[in-house]
Motif scaffolding. Sequence first.
Motif, PDB file in Angstrom:
ATOM      1  N   TRP A 145       0.959  -1.284   0.131  1.00  0.00           N
ATOM      2  CA  TRP A 145       0.052   0.016  -0.279  1.00  0.00           C
ATOM      3  C   TRP A 145       1.112   1.111   0.311  1.00  0.00           C
ATOM      4  O   TRP A 145       0.553   2.406  -0.675  1.00  0.00           O
ATOM      5  CB  TRP A 145      -0.599   0.105   1.006  1.00  0.00           C
ATOM      6  CG  TRP A 145      -2.365   0.820   1.523  1.00  0.00           C
ATOM      7  CD1 TRP A 145      -2.427   1.669   0.234  1.00  0.00           C
ATOM      8  CD2 TRP A 145      -2.036   1.506   2.598  1.00  0.00           C
ATOM      9  NE1 TRP A 145      -3.001   2.842   1.255  1.00  0.00           N
ATOM     10  CE2 TRP A 145      -2.955   2.725   2.431  1.00  0.00           C
ATOM     11  CE3 TRP A 145      -2.084   1.277   3.637  1.00  0.00           C
ATOM     12  CZ2 TRP A 145      -4.255   3.544   3.525  1.00  0.00           C
ATOM     13  CZ3 TRP A 145      -2.084   2.104   5.382  1.00  0.00           C
ATOM     14  CH2 TRP A 145      -3.405   3.361   4.481  1.00  0.00           C
ATOM     15  N   PHE A 146       1.884   1.335   0.676  1.00  0.00           N
ATOM     16  CA  PHE A 146       3.601   2.169   0.805  1.00  0.00           C
ATOM     17  C   PHE A 146       3.477   2.203  -0.699  1.00  0.00           C
ATOM     18  O   PHE A 146       3.003   4.038  -1.539  1.00  0.00           O
ATOM     19  CB  PHE A 146       3.777   1.988   1.901  1.00  0.00           C
ATOM     20  CG  PHE A 146       3.763   2.377   3.400  1.00  0.00           C
ATOM     21  CD1 PHE A 146       1.845   2.757   4.010  1.00  0.00           C
ATOM     22  CD2 PHE A 146       4.457   1.624   4.661  1.00  0.00           C
ATOM     23  CE1 PHE A 146       1.535   2.258   5.115  1.00  0.00           C
ATOM     24  CE2 PHE A 146       3.952   1.485   5.495  1.00  0.00           C
ATOM     25  CZ  PHE A 146       3.397   1.595   5.463  1.00  0.00           C
ATOM     26  N   HIS A 147       3.867   1.314  -1.151  1.00  0.00           N
ATOM     27  CA  HIS A 147       4.846   1.705  -2.639  1.00  0.00           C
ATOM     28  C   HIS A 147       3.861   2.325  -3.462  1.00  0.00           C
ATOM     29  O   HIS A 147       3.944   2.766  -4.173  1.00  0.00           O
ATOM     30  CB  HIS A 147       5.447   0.476  -3.000  1.00  0.00           C
ATOM     31  CG  HIS A 147       6.172   0.406  -2.851  1.00  0.00           C
ATOM     32  ND1 HIS A 147       7.629   0.893  -1.967  1.00  0.00           N
ATOM     33  CD2 HIS A 147       6.766  -1.100  -1.878  1.00  0.00           C
ATOM     34  CE1 HIS A 147       8.514   0.313  -1.759  1.00  0.00           C
ATOM     35  NE2 HIS A 147       8.166  -1.162  -1.416  1.00  0.00           N
ATOM     36  N   VAL A 181       5.270  -2.866  -5.593  1.00  0.00           N
ATOM     37  CA  VAL A 181       3.972  -3.281  -5.411  1.00  0.00           C
ATOM     38  C   VAL A 181       3.936  -4.943  -5.705  1.00  0.00           C
ATOM     39  O   VAL A 181       3.464  -5.203  -4.406  1.00  0.00           O
ATOM     40  CB  VAL A 181       2.748  -2.798  -5.815  1.00  0.00           C
ATOM     41  CG1 VAL A 181       1.616  -3.577  -5.182  1.00  0.00           C
ATOM     42  CG2 VAL A 181       2.561  -1.370  -5.286  1.00  0.00           C
ATOM     43  N   ILE A 182       4.277  -5.251  -6.786  1.00  0.00           N
ATOM     44  CA  ILE A 182       4.405  -6.016  -6.684  1.00  0.00           C
ATOM     45  C   ILE A 182       4.954  -7.384  -6.201  1.00  0.00           C
ATOM     46  O   ILE A 182       4.454  -8.512  -5.149  1.00  0.00           O
ATOM     47  CB  ILE A 182       4.380  -6.870  -8.552  1.00  0.00           C
ATOM     48  CG1 ILE A 182       3.721  -6.178  -9.308  1.00  0.00           C
ATOM     49  CG2 ILE A 182       4.230  -8.137  -8.802  1.00  0.00           C
ATOM     50  CD1 ILE A 182       1.991  -5.765  -9.667  1.00  0.00           C
ATOM     51  N   PRO A 183       6.010  -7.351  -5.878  1.00  0.00           N
ATOM     52  CA  PRO A 183       7.002  -8.365  -5.146  1.00  0.00           C
ATOM     53  C   PRO A 183       6.338  -8.227  -3.332  1.00  0.00           C
ATOM     54  O   PRO A 183       6.708  -9.328  -2.669  1.00  0.00           O
ATOM     55  CB  PRO A 183       8.514  -7.715  -5.051  1.00  0.00           C
ATOM     56  CG  PRO A 183       8.483  -6.365  -5.536  1.00  0.00           C
ATOM     57  CD  PRO A 183       7.382  -6.392  -6.459  1.00  0.00           C
ATOM     58  N   ALA A 184       6.125  -6.699  -3.526  1.00  0.00           N
ATOM     59  CA  ALA A 184       5.828  -6.957  -1.172  1.00  0.00           C
ATOM     60  C   ALA A 184       4.161  -7.697  -0.788  1.00  0.00           C
ATOM     61  O   ALA A 184       4.580  -8.727  -1.089  1.00  0.00           O
ATOM     62  CB  ALA A 184       6.097  -5.243  -1.327  1.00  0.00           C
ATOM     63  N   ALA A 185       3.557  -8.203  -2.820  1.00  0.00           N
ATOM     64  CA  ALA A 185       2.344  -8.275  -2.753  1.00  0.00           C
ATOM     65  C   ALA A 185       3.302 -10.003  -2.642  1.00  0.00           C
ATOM     66  O   ALA A 185       1.811 -10.951  -1.942  1.00  0.00           O
ATOM     67  CB  ALA A 185       1.449  -7.800  -4.207  1.00  0.00           C
ATOM     68  N   GLU A 186       3.350 -10.062  -3.250  1.00  0.00           N
ATOM     69  CA  GLU A 186       3.699 -11.900  -3.629  1.00  0.00           C
ATOM     70  C   GLU A 186       4.394 -12.473  -2.170  1.00  0.00           C
ATOM     71  O   GLU A 186       4.250 -13.047  -1.506  1.00  0.00           O
ATOM     72  CB  GLU A 186       4.940 -11.670  -4.774  1.00  0.00           C
ATOM     73  CG  GLU A 186       4.121 -11.377  -6.087  1.00  0.00           C
ATOM     74  CD  GLU A 186       5.049 -11.574  -6.917  1.00  0.00           C
ATOM     75  OE1 GLU A 186       6.526 -11.893  -6.647  1.00  0.00           O
ATOM     76  OE2 GLU A 186       4.868 -11.994  -8.463  1.00  0.00           O
ATOM     77  N   SER A 187       5.048 -11.484  -1.074  1.00  0.00           N
ATOM     78  CA  SER A 187       5.843 -11.595  -0.277  1.00  0.00           C
ATOM     79  C   SER A 187       4.420 -11.742   0.725  1.00  0.00           C
ATOM     80  O   SER A 187       4.390 -12.402   1.600  1.00  0.00           O
ATOM     81  CB  SER A 187       6.981 -10.964   0.007  1.00  0.00           C
ATOM     82  OG  SER A 187       7.862 -10.589  -0.749  1.00  0.00           O
ATOM     83  N   ALA A 244      -1.601  -2.314  -8.475  1.00  0.00           N
ATOM     84  CA  ALA A 244      -0.521  -1.692  -9.282  1.00  0.00           C
ATOM     85  C   ALA A 244      -0.089  -2.120 -10.512  1.00  0.00           C
ATOM     86  O   ALA A 244      -0.082  -1.406 -11.545  1.00  0.00           O
ATOM     87  CB  ALA A 244       0.833  -2.382  -9.061  1.00  0.00           C
ATOM     88  N   PHE A 245      -0.631  -3.217 -11.255  1.00  0.00           N
ATOM     89  CA  PHE A 245      -0.627  -3.635 -12.953  1.00  0.00           C
ATOM     90  C   PHE A 245      -1.833  -2.751 -13.491  1.00  0.00           C
ATOM     91  O   PHE A 245      -1.365  -2.335 -15.061  1.00  0.00           O
ATOM     92  CB  PHE A 245      -1.105  -5.129 -12.841  1.00  0.00           C
ATOM     93  CG  PHE A 245      -0.519  -6.193 -12.648  1.00  0.00           C
ATOM     94  CD1 PHE A 245       0.923  -5.838 -13.172  1.00  0.00           C
ATOM     95  CD2 PHE A 245      -0.742  -7.164 -11.721  1.00  0.00           C
ATOM     96  CE1 PHE A 245       1.687  -6.628 -13.231  1.00  0.00           C
ATOM     97  CE2 PHE A 245       0.253  -7.951 -11.710  1.00  0.00           C
ATOM     98  CZ  PHE A 245       2.266  -8.124 -12.344  1.00  0.00           C
ATOM     99  N   ALA A 246      -3.307  -2.022 -13.023  1.00  0.00           N
ATOM    100  CA  ALA A 246      -3.917  -1.322 -14.039  1.00  0.00           C
ATOM    101  C   ALA A 246      -2.989   0.284 -14.235  1.00  0.00           C
ATOM    102  O   ALA A 246      -3.542   0.069 -14.564  1.00  0.00           O
ATOM    103  CB  ALA A 246      -4.731  -1.040 -12.969  1.00  0.00           C
TER     104      ALA A 246
END
Length: 389
Positions: free
Chosen positions: A198-200, A209-215, A236-238
């Motif tokens: 969310w911060f990113h 955002v992507i690696p933070a969410a994956e982790s 993020a992808f959007a």
Amino acid sequence: MSKLENGKPEQNIDTLRNYARILHLPQHLLWFDFPGQSRLRLPRSLRTTDGGGPDSQSSGLITPQARDELLVVNTGMDTLELLRRVRASAIDSSTIDALNITVEQLCCDYAHADARELMTAGKEWLGKMTELLNNRLTLAQHREILTKAGMLALLVGCLEYDLGDARSAEATRRMAMELGKEAEDAGIVGWAHEMLAWFHLTAGNYRAVIPAAESGALAAPSHSVAVQLYGQQAKAFARMGNVEEVHKALDTGSALLGRLPYPDRPENHFVVDPDKWDFYAMDTYRIVGEDQLAQRNAEEVMRRSVNSEGTPVAPMRIAEAQLTLAVIAARRGDVDEAAALGIQALQNGRRSRPSLLMVSSELEHELDTYGAGAGGDFRELFADIKRAQ
């Protein structure tokens, strides 16, 4: 609906639960529970009248008296008695239950309570929890206190970020992460990763955002936080223009949400229910230009965020839904409507400053299409908010 109204009464409990989940039927209207639900009894002042929010939210804030009533109904003690036990280190099962109820209610207050007041209360209870950890506790009690401290750290960190204090929010997020790991609570660890995502996102660091969410999803794959992590990925992808990945993330999150039991208290900020998922989908649909879907979700979000008396119970969701409708209005050329909706959103009292600035910037960008003077009143108010500290 026709089958339910005119057909033979359904007897299968699993089918009934599925109907209730799909139709968003509020828990207080059901005679059965969903798997995994607690039996927490809410006092009259905290009961929902329409599935939209507590009666006591008419002022936008759960009062200390209401929290006391919640404790008394379920444990027989009020906040003063709980504090006396905590100070005396008189930790037994009743005290643990009271602490659980207190922390959960604070997390439920997030959506509507004054951010500074709630942050102060959260910090006070967090301090008491950390003091307790220095006392002699059983292993089970120690882990329970660690878990409650972790939840409070998550709550305080979110409020700090809402108020624009990103540095303190990151420090508190790290604290929550360590408490979650020490308590071996995958949900807390997952939410700490979600906060980073969310911060990113709100800082414009979309790729991070992507690696933070994956982790986070790897840490808590079967928790509801994983649903929200897929939602953050979709957002993020959007914003990166990757529509295919947007739909993959939404489909994955929706499928996981469908396998989870409906939460006993969906107003808890740290659970994800179908209403919150519609809110996340609204954002992604708006960004990728699927205006019809975005408008449908925005209208539904606004409908569910107001109780039967017309009192907002999720003002931050309402504000982002208004901004979504404003963006859509601007795209179809209705500048006056777009500006009016934008002003309504910015005048909302309870706000997450980073999220509000992010979505408001999108509306400002759409208004730029019609010249620097388009939506002047909205632009002026938005500039004031950006300047405010």
